[in-house]
Write a protein that holds these residues in place. Structure first.
Motif, short mmCIF file in Angstrom:
data_model
loop_
_atom_site.label_atom_id
_atom_site.label_comp_id
_atom_site.label_asym_id
_atom_site.label_seq_id
_atom_site.Cartn_x
_atom_site.Cartn_y
_atom_site.Cartn_z
N PRO A 149 0.84 -1.20 0.00
CA PRO A 149 0.00 0.00 0.00
C PRO A 149 0.88 1.25 0.00
CG PRO A 149 -0.79 -1.58 1.61
CD PRO A 149 0.53 -2.11 1.14
N GLU A 150 0.63 2.15 -0.92
CA GLU A 150 1.45 3.35 -1.07
C GLU A 150 0.53 4.56 -1.26
OE1 GLU A 150 3.88 6.05 -1.07
OE2 GLU A 150 4.94 4.12 -1.10
N THR A 151 0.67 5.55 -0.39
CA THR A 151 -0.19 6.73 -0.47
C THR A 151 0.40 7.84 -1.33
OG1 THR A 151 0.81 7.67 1.53
CG2 THR A 151 -1.12 6.25 1.82
N GLY A 152 1.62 7.63 -1.83
CA GLY A 152 2.25 8.68 -2.61
C GLY A 152 2.01 8.58 -4.10
N PHE A 153 1.31 7.54 -4.57
CA PHE A 153 1.05 7.35 -5.99
C PHE A 153 -0.45 7.36 -6.26
CE2 PHE A 153 4.96 4.44 -5.61
CZ PHE A 153 5.83 5.51 -5.80
N GLY A 154 -0.82 7.74 -7.50
CA GLY A 154 -2.17 7.52 -7.97
C GLY A 154 -2.34 6.06 -8.37
N TYR A 155 -3.60 5.63 -8.51
CA TYR A 155 -3.88 4.24 -8.86
C TYR A 155 -4.75 4.17 -10.10
CZ TYR A 155 -2.03 2.49 -4.40
OH TYR A 155 -1.22 2.16 -3.36
N ILE A 156 -4.68 3.01 -10.78
CA ILE A 156 -5.53 2.72 -11.94
C ILE A 156 -6.29 1.43 -11.66
CG2 ILE A 156 -5.58 2.20 -14.42
CD1 ILE A 156 -2.85 3.61 -14.64
N LYS A 157 -7.62 1.49 -11.80
CA LYS A 157 -8.43 0.29 -11.63
C LYS A 157 -8.67 -0.36 -12.99
CE LYS A 157 -12.74 -1.52 -9.71
NZ LYS A 157 -14.03 -1.20 -9.05
N ARG A 158 -8.41 -1.68 -13.06
CA ARG A 158 -8.57 -2.41 -14.32
C ARG A 158 -10.01 -2.86 -14.50
NH1 ARG A 158 -5.60 -6.77 -12.99
NH2 ARG A 158 -4.26 -5.87 -11.37
N ALA A 159 -10.46 -2.85 -15.78
CA ALA A 159 -11.77 -3.40 -16.15
C ALA A 159 -11.53 -4.66 -17.00
CB ALA A 159 -12.59 -2.35 -16.89
N GLU A 160 -12.40 -4.91 -17.98
CA GLU A 160 -12.28 -6.13 -18.77
C GLU A 160 -11.03 -6.10 -19.65
OE1 GLU A 160 -15.15 -3.44 -21.14
OE2 GLU A 160 -14.63 -3.89 -19.02
N ALA A 161 -10.59 -7.31 -20.03
CA ALA A 161 -9.37 -7.44 -20.82
C ALA A 161 -9.58 -6.92 -22.24
CB ALA A 161 -8.94 -8.91 -20.86
N VAL A 162 -8.51 -6.35 -22.79
CA VAL A 162 -8.45 -6.00 -24.22
C VAL A 162 -7.14 -6.54 -24.75
CG1 VAL A 162 -9.94 -3.98 -24.17
CG2 VAL A 162 -7.53 -3.71 -23.65
N GLY A 163 -7.23 -7.33 -25.82
CA GLY A 163 -6.03 -7.97 -26.33
C GLY A 163 -5.54 -9.03 -25.37
N GLU A 164 -4.30 -9.46 -25.57
CA GLU A 164 -3.75 -10.56 -24.79
C GLU A 164 -3.20 -10.09 -23.44
OE1 GLU A 164 -0.55 -14.26 -25.32
OE2 GLU A 164 -0.87 -12.80 -26.94
N PHE A 165 -2.74 -8.83 -23.38
CA PHE A 165 -2.02 -8.40 -22.18
C PHE A 165 -2.59 -7.14 -21.53
CE2 PHE A 165 1.07 -10.58 -24.92
CZ PHE A 165 1.53 -11.57 -24.06
N GLY A 166 -3.61 -6.52 -22.13
CA GLY A 166 -4.10 -5.26 -21.62
C GLY A 166 -5.49 -5.35 -21.02
N PHE A 167 -5.89 -4.26 -20.40
CA PHE A 167 -7.22 -4.13 -19.80
C PHE A 167 -7.74 -2.73 -20.08
CE2 PHE A 167 -4.77 -7.13 -17.35
CZ PHE A 167 -5.64 -8.18 -17.10
N LYS A 168 -9.04 -2.62 -20.23
CA LYS A 168 -9.63 -1.28 -20.25
C LYS A 168 -9.44 -0.63 -18.89
CE LYS A 168 -13.27 -1.80 -23.76
NZ LYS A 168 -14.74 -1.69 -24.02
N VAL A 169 -9.33 0.69 -18.91
CA VAL A 169 -9.22 1.43 -17.65
C VAL A 169 -10.63 1.69 -17.12
CG1 VAL A 169 -8.54 3.59 -16.56
CG2 VAL A 169 -7.02 2.49 -18.22
N ALA A 170 -10.88 1.20 -15.90
CA ALA A 170 -12.19 1.45 -15.29
C ALA A 170 -12.20 2.80 -14.58
CB ALA A 170 -12.51 0.34 -14.29
N GLN A 171 -11.06 3.18 -13.99
CA GLN A 171 -11.05 4.40 -13.18
C GLN A 171 -9.61 4.81 -12.86
OE1 GLN A 171 -12.90 3.84 -9.37
NE2 GLN A 171 -12.95 6.03 -8.86
N PHE A 172 -9.35 6.11 -12.92
CA PHE A 172 -8.12 6.68 -12.39
C PHE A 172 -8.43 7.21 -10.99
CE2 PHE A 172 -7.29 6.84 -16.94
CZ PHE A 172 -5.94 6.51 -17.02
#
Length: 470
Positions: A149-172
């Motif tokens: 857990p790190e409070t000094g960084f922003g986070y990205i929440k992953r949604a459904e997969a796109v392609g073989e290695f990626g995910f749509k961004v659900a939320q910044f």
């Protein structure tokens, strides 16, 4: 082919007194022999297919960028000079427009110049995994798998997969408190927001036009003012000041429906504080990270950095940061280093200069170190690189004595041109046009003694300069 875009406009105030306005943290060798900027550029050369980098930096750092690229053997970079800082969205837009001049299908790998990446193989692999998504029109960001857990960084929440290695961004998500950060890490659906991106230049500009049209319009007007100057590209300052200031996250990534994230498993840090540098550094058996002439006794979990010809000794310390430079020393509790920025703000507000530049100042021809100063005198140690030359100049308020310590100097003084070698000296009267050139194959070192009523660096009238400063 991927075109690296290196964003090099940060100020690094939280790493004062080592990082300063005229030489911020990206141009410092904080870990290893290379600077963070050089490590970033060198990392892109490990990609299978990478074109010449595009560097976006401020005008005052232009010669530092050029010199550090030259040390890497990089001679084909485009160096775009921001006449005013307007955050990352306008900076990336300038780079995208520059890239499209050469290739309408250009794919940009956007990297901050001041990040430290451990396992570079994992990062290179992630870029290769993200490339097909970028070609398909996704704006890909890289999410660092959180180690804790790190409070000094922003986070990205992953949604459904796109392609073989990626995910749509659900939320910044903005920097969370400790409780939320722990929940994010436990869920397994969140990554740290690294601020690194891969996308087609044309696609990014289309999204910028759709979601932040004012920035798109204004930056287009700036790009129309582009003028080459030596190895640099300049833009009109007043036109740049009219560009709205915004980050790529707010201007595009949080608004587009084409944001994707590719997770990266590697050691990563934005070196945003002295505690972050301590964590990223090699340590002794007591948890101490030291550099320079340092002696520790009964000291644990402490960072100590000293400069040349100055020893720092510690006794009975725990969890402390000590950073010594020739003109300023920081001593702080390691869990309080986030307040260093307030020190810099105070220095600025009270008219002091220790936050602006070091005692040793780098120039395109070499460097000078102000080793002593009084009301009407100043003593400098000047080092001129081989085959380099200072501008043809004069001063209204000071005279100068030059004493050569090593090397061979060609001196222009008025209508005379002559050579000086070791232990020889000359006098430059007030108001006389003069110039210094290193005609040898080794660095020229001399001592300069200035005397007069005003000794500021702005008392220089340049008549001719190979670096375009006349």
């Amino acid at each position: 082919m991927i075109l690296p875009v290196i964003l090099s406009g940060g100020s690094g105030t939280r790493l004062w007194p080592l990082s300063r306005k005229n030489r911020p943290k990206q141009f410092l060798a904080l870990v290893g022999e290379q600077t963070l900027f050089q490590r970033t550029v060198d990392r892109t050369r490990k990609l299978g297919q990478a074109g010449a980098p595009i560097v976006v930096c401020s005008e005052e750092h232009r010669f530092t960028v050029a010199e550090q690229l030259q040390e890497l053997g990089v001679t084909d970079a485009s160096i775009l000079l921001e006449p005013a800082a307007r955050n990352t969205a306008p900076a990336i837009a300038l780079a995208a427009m520059q890239a499209l001049k050469a290739d309408p299908d250009a794919v940009l790998l956007v990297l901050p110049a001041d990040h430290l990446i451990g396992e570079e193989g994992g990062f290179i692999e992630a870029v290769e995994h993200a490339q097909p998504l970028a070609v398909e029109g996704w704006l890909v960001t890289f999410g660092i798998r959180p180690e804790a857990p790190e409070t000094g960084f922003g986070y990205i929440k992953r949604a459904e997969a796109v392609g073989e290695f990626g995910f749509k961004v659900a939320q910044f998500v903005e920097k969370p408190n400790a409780e939320l950060a722990a929940k994010y890490v436990a869920s397994g659906d969140f990554d740290w927001n690294s601020g690194m991106f891969l996308f087609k230049a044309a696609r990014f500009l289309d999204e910028l036009k759709a979601h932040s049209p004012a920035i798109y319009q204004a930056i287009g007007e700036v790009f129309a003012t582009a003028k080459p100057d030596l190895d640099f590209v300049r833009f009109d300052q007043e036109t740049m000041r009219n560009v709205p200031e915004d980050s790529i996250d707010y201007a595009v990534m949080e608004k587009t429906s084409r944001a994707a994230v590719v997770p990266v498993a590697c050691r990563w840090s934005d070196i945003g504080s002295w505690s972050a540098l301590w964590e990223a550094s090699e340590k002794d058996d007591d948890g101490n990270a030291t550099q320079g002439d340092v002696f520790t006794f009964d000291t644990r979990n402490t960072l100590v950095r000293s400069h040349d010809r100055h020893m720092v000794a510690t006794v009975g310390l725990d969890d402390i940061v000590i950073v010594s430079t020739p003109d300023a020393t920081l001593v702080a509790a390691r869990d309080k280093v986030q307040h260093v920025k307030q020190v810099v703000d105070t220095l600025n507000r009270t008219g002091r200069t220790e936050h602006l530049s070091h005692r040793q100042v780098h120039r395109p021809w070499g460097s000078y170190d102000s080793i002593d100063m009084g009301d009407r005198f100043q003593v400098k140690r000047i080092v001129v690189k081989p085959n380099s030359v200072l501008s043809l100049q004069m001063h209204h308020h000071r005279a100068e004595h030059w004493i050569v310590v090593s090397g061979t100097a060609e001196v222009t003084c008025g209508d005379k041109v002559f050579l000086l070698t070791e232990n020889q000296s000359t006098y430059i009267p007030l108001g006389v046009t003069h110039r210094l050139r290193n005609v040898g194959k080794v660095p020229l070192e001399l001592i300069e003694v200035q005397s007069g009523s005003y000794l500021g660096e702005d008392d220089i009238v340049r008549f001719d300069d190979v670096y375009g400063r006349a």
